[in-house]
Scaffold this active site. Structure first.
Site, PDB file in Angstrom:
ATOM      1  N   SER A 143       0.874  -1.178   0.000  1.00  0.00           N
ATOM      2  CA  SER A 143       0.000   0.000   0.000  1.00  0.00           C
ATOM      3  C   SER A 143       0.906   1.222   0.000  1.00  0.00           C
ATOM      4  O   SER A 143       2.089   1.116   0.349  1.00  0.00           O
ATOM      5  CB  SER A 143      -0.851  -0.015   1.279  1.00  0.00           C
ATOM      6  OG  SER A 143      -1.450   1.247   1.498  1.00  0.00           O
ATOM      7  N   TYR A 156      -1.751   0.082  11.005  1.00  0.00           N
ATOM      8  CA  TYR A 156      -1.744  -0.477   9.636  1.00  0.00           C
ATOM      9  C   TYR A 156      -0.468  -0.114   8.856  1.00  0.00           C
ATOM     10  O   TYR A 156       0.166  -1.000   8.271  1.00  0.00           O
ATOM     11  CB  TYR A 156      -3.010  -0.001   8.918  1.00  0.00           C
ATOM     12  CG  TYR A 156      -3.187  -0.424   7.485  1.00  0.00           C
ATOM     13  CD1 TYR A 156      -3.625  -1.703   7.145  1.00  0.00           C
ATOM     14  CD2 TYR A 156      -2.966   0.488   6.447  1.00  0.00           C
ATOM     15  CE1 TYR A 156      -3.817  -2.071   5.809  1.00  0.00           C
ATOM     16  CE2 TYR A 156      -3.160   0.131   5.122  1.00  0.00           C
ATOM     17  CZ  TYR A 156      -3.578  -1.149   4.804  1.00  0.00           C
ATOM     18  OH  TYR A 156      -3.774  -1.501   3.486  1.00  0.00           O
TER      19      TYR A 156
HETATM   20  N1  NAD Z   1      -8.751  -1.005  -1.138  1.00  0.00           N
HETATM   21  C1  NAD Z   1      -7.734  -0.166  -1.045  1.00  0.00           C
HETATM   22  O1  NAD Z   1      -7.901   1.057  -1.164  1.00  0.00           O
HETATM   23  C2  NAD Z   1      -6.349  -0.679  -0.805  1.00  0.00           C
HETATM   24  C3  NAD Z   1      -5.287   0.228  -0.954  1.00  0.00           C
HETATM   25  C4  NAD Z   1      -3.994  -0.212  -0.762  1.00  0.00           C
HETATM   26  C5  NAD Z   1      -3.750  -1.517  -0.420  1.00  0.00           C
HETATM   27  N2  NAD Z   1      -4.785  -2.383  -0.268  1.00  0.00           N
HETATM   28  C6  NAD Z   1      -4.469  -3.768   0.092  1.00  0.00           C
HETATM   29  O2  NAD Z   1      -5.003  -4.641  -0.897  1.00  0.00           O
HETATM   30  C7  NAD Z   1      -5.373  -5.868  -0.302  1.00  0.00           C
HETATM   31  C8  NAD Z   1      -6.824  -6.191  -0.659  1.00  0.00           C
HETATM   32  O3  NAD Z   1      -7.652  -5.147  -0.226  1.00  0.00           O
HETATM   33  P1  NAD Z   1      -9.191  -5.031  -0.632  1.00  0.00           P
HETATM   34  O4  NAD Z   1      -9.540  -3.606  -0.575  1.00  0.00           O
HETATM   35  O5  NAD Z   1      -9.470  -5.806  -1.862  1.00  0.00           O
HETATM   36  O6  NAD Z   1      -9.866  -5.743   0.637  1.00  0.00           O
HETATM   37  P2  NAD Z   1     -11.277  -6.450   0.843  1.00  0.00           P
HETATM   38  O7  NAD Z   1     -11.596  -6.293   2.282  1.00  0.00           O
HETATM   39  O8  NAD Z   1     -12.263  -6.001  -0.194  1.00  0.00           O
HETATM   40  O9  NAD Z   1     -10.934  -7.992   0.542  1.00  0.00           O
HETATM   41  C9  NAD Z   1     -10.006  -8.681   1.332  1.00  0.00           C
HETATM   42  C10 NAD Z   1     -10.272 -10.171   1.234  1.00  0.00           C
HETATM   43  O10 NAD Z   1      -9.318 -10.823   2.075  1.00  0.00           O
HETATM   44  C11 NAD Z   1      -9.980 -11.782   2.857  1.00  0.00           C
HETATM   45  N3  NAD Z   1      -9.260 -11.979   4.119  1.00  0.00           N
HETATM   46  C12 NAD Z   1      -9.152 -11.103   5.138  1.00  0.00           C
HETATM   47  N4  NAD Z   1      -8.459 -11.646   6.153  1.00  0.00           N
HETATM   48  C13 NAD Z   1      -8.110 -12.901   5.746  1.00  0.00           C
HETATM   49  C14 NAD Z   1      -7.415 -13.955   6.367  1.00  0.00           C
HETATM   50  N5  NAD Z   1      -6.930 -13.839   7.602  1.00  0.00           N
HETATM   51  N6  NAD Z   1      -7.231 -15.107   5.685  1.00  0.00           N
HETATM   52  C15 NAD Z   1      -7.743 -15.241   4.435  1.00  0.00           C
HETATM   53  N7  NAD Z   1      -8.427 -14.269   3.806  1.00  0.00           N
HETATM   54  C16 NAD Z   1      -8.615 -13.121   4.460  1.00  0.00           C
HETATM   55  C17 NAD Z   1     -11.370 -11.223   3.088  1.00  0.00           C
HETATM   56  O11 NAD Z   1     -12.305 -12.236   3.435  1.00  0.00           O
HETATM   57  C18 NAD Z   1     -11.659 -10.566   1.737  1.00  0.00           C
HETATM   58  O12 NAD Z   1     -12.275 -11.456   0.837  1.00  0.00           O
HETATM   59  C19 NAD Z   1      -5.102  -5.717   1.194  1.00  0.00           C
HETATM   60  O13 NAD Z   1      -3.834  -6.255   1.516  1.00  0.00           O
HETATM   61  C20 NAD Z   1      -5.091  -4.215   1.397  1.00  0.00           C
HETATM   62  O14 NAD Z   1      -4.326  -3.837   2.512  1.00  0.00           O
HETATM   63  C21 NAD Z   1      -6.087  -1.994  -0.464  1.00  0.00           C
END
Ligand code: NAD
Length: 258
Positions: A143, A156
């Site tokens: 991120s 985080y």
């Molecule tokens: N959405 C954003 O703006 C953003 C920005 C930068 C980085 N990220 C990173 O991208 C990644 C995905 O984010 P997203 O927005 O798609 O999230 P999201 O919450 O939409 O999806 C995350 C998925 O991971 C699964 N998950 C969570 N904990 C878990 C565990 N312990 N074991 C197995 N599965 C698990 C959840 O069930 C979910 O399906 C994350 O690492 C997040 O930190 C997201």
């Protein structure tokens, strides 16, 4: 389908929704075989079935990445169903945002368990197979929080900084074995996680407008735009990219003042 990922057998974590699901769809469209894991087994099964219906080779298992035994069992299942893994995309992660002195023990633990230890559990389970096959690639979804700080988002960003550290460490450690380990750093991406973040404010619409205004292009990324970069980084199109990261944030982290 262009088959840029033909011959890749990729474990994708957190693939039931959001960025992980977009990555799974993009990798499948490029000819990869996939093994998907997520905490939400029901939603994952539905999405995996939809991918299989397109002709993609896709296995899946409900697993918590924090549980090393569950991850090891998923990796063994993957070997049986799609063949020995040669790539890993560590995508599962959670937002844990607090004011530092208000952060509870449980929040600290949950943040580091999922965002860091979970990713390490998956690396530890898949790396021996990658090394045994003469090499492969790991991509960690970090991120912009991995190198910048927004107040009140503790702890985080600490976990994401550490994920970047792990990316560099493993990239250096196993470069001689043909393994590339890199990280992708998205800014804001339109997923449920971001909608939940806006909903945590008294006026969610105002919070959303504020986020859009922060961005040089006036908008945030789609999950598909992050997946495009992930396909490139896990492919053989960047064979000398190792132990580093790529930012995909529309310029957000470069602009000093909006
Ligand atoms: N959405 C954003 O703006 C953003 C920005 C930068 C980085 N990220 C990173 O991208 C990644 C995905 O984010 P997203 O927005 O798609 O999230 P999201 O919450 O939409 O999806 C995350 C998925 O991971 C699964 N998950 C969570 N904990 C878990 C565990 N312990 N074991 C197995 N599965 C698990 C959840 O069930 C979910 O399906 C994350 O690492 C997040 O930190 C997201």
């Amino acid at each position: 389908m262009v088959n840029r990922l033909s011959g890749k057998r990729i474990l994708v974590t957190g693939a039931a929704q959001g960025i992980g699901l977009a990555i799974a769809k993009a990798c499948a469209a490029e000819g990869a075989s996939l093994f998907l894991i997520d905490l939400d087994g029901e939603r994952l099964a539905t999405e995996a079935a939809a991918l299989q219906a397109t002709g993609a080779k896709v296995g899946h298992a409900e697993a918590n990445i924090v549980d090393a035994a569950a991850v090891a069992s998923a990796v063994a299942q993957a070997a049986r169903e799609i063949g020995q893994l040669n790539a890993l995309i560590n995508n599962a992660g959670v937002n844990v945002f607090a004011e530092p002195l208000q952060t509870s023990e449980e929040e600290w633990q949950r943040c580091f368990d999922i965002n860091l230890k979970g990713a390490w559990n998956c690396c530890r389970a898949v790396l021996p197979d990658i090394i045994a096959q003469g090499g492969g690639a790991i991509l960690n979804i970090a991120s912009t929080h991995a190198f910048t700080i927004i107040p009140h988002t503790f702890p985080y960003p600490l976990a994401k900084h550490a994920l970047l550290g792990m990316t560099k460490s493993l990239g250096i450690e196993y470069a001689g074995k043909g393994v590339r380990v890199n990280a992708l750093a998205p800014g804001y991406v339109a997923t449920q996680k971001v909608i939940d973040y806006w909903n945590s404010f008294p006026d969610p619409e105002a919070a959303k407008a504020e986020t859009m205004k922060l961005h040089p292009g006036g908008r945030i990324a789609t999950p598909e735009e992050i997946a495009l970069a992930a396909v490139f980084m896990i492919s053989d199109e960047c064979p000398f990219m190792n132990a580093t990261y790529l930012t995909v944030d529309g310029g957000l982290s470069v602009q000093q003042h909006p």
